[in-house]
Design a protein around this motif. Structure first.
Motif, mmCIF file in Angstrom:
data_model
loop_
_atom_site.group_PDB
_atom_site.id
_atom_site.type_symbol
_atom_site.label_atom_id
_atom_site.label_comp_id
_atom_site.label_asym_id
_atom_site.label_seq_id
_atom_site.Cartn_x
_atom_site.Cartn_y
_atom_site.Cartn_z
ATOM 1 N N LYS A 7 34.458 -41.454 59.102
ATOM 2 C CA LYS A 7 33.343 -41.126 59.996
ATOM 3 C C LYS A 7 33.857 -41.154 61.424
ATOM 4 O O LYS A 7 34.912 -41.735 61.706
ATOM 5 N N ASN A 8 33.131 -40.538 62.354
ATOM 6 C CA ASN A 8 33.507 -40.576 63.763
ATOM 7 C C ASN A 8 33.727 -42.009 64.197
ATOM 8 O O ASN A 8 32.911 -42.876 63.936
ATOM 9 N N GLY A 9 34.846 -42.256 64.872
ATOM 10 C CA GLY A 9 35.136 -43.574 65.408
ATOM 11 C C GLY A 9 35.826 -44.521 64.449
ATOM 12 O O GLY A 9 36.195 -45.627 64.830
ATOM 13 N N ASP A 10 36.028 -44.122 63.180
ATOM 14 C CA ASP A 10 36.723 -44.980 62.222
ATOM 15 C C ASP A 10 38.178 -45.159 62.624
ATOM 16 O O ASP A 10 38.839 -44.218 63.070
ATOM 17 N N GLU A 11 38.707 -46.371 62.444
ATOM 18 C CA GLU A 11 40.112 -46.641 62.710
ATOM 19 C C GLU A 11 40.933 -46.064 61.573
ATOM 20 O O GLU A 11 40.613 -46.257 60.400
#
Length: 61
Positions: free
Chosen positions: A4-8
């Motif tokens: 997802k957006n922002g996942d490391e």
């Protein structure tokens, strides 16, 4: 595995190197006045970037 957006996706433990990966912005219409804007990078491949430095700017077409 779905991200997802922002996942490391990785971690670096050697110095202060940061790898920046993002989708290139596409042209967009501004709601106020119907003018069209385009994103233009102000950096080139291999440039060193400092904290807070702009990567580019939106400008009128």
């Amino acid at each position: 595995m779905m991200l997802k957006n922002g996942d490391e996706v990785a971690a670096f433990n050697m110095g202060s190197t940061v790898v920046l990966v993002f989708q290139v912005p596409i042209s967009k219409l501004v709601e106020l006045g119907n003018s069209s804007l385009e994103f233009e990078f102000s950096i080139k491949h291999g440039d060193r970037i400092r904290v807070g430095e702009a990567l580019g700017r939106w400008h009128d077409l």
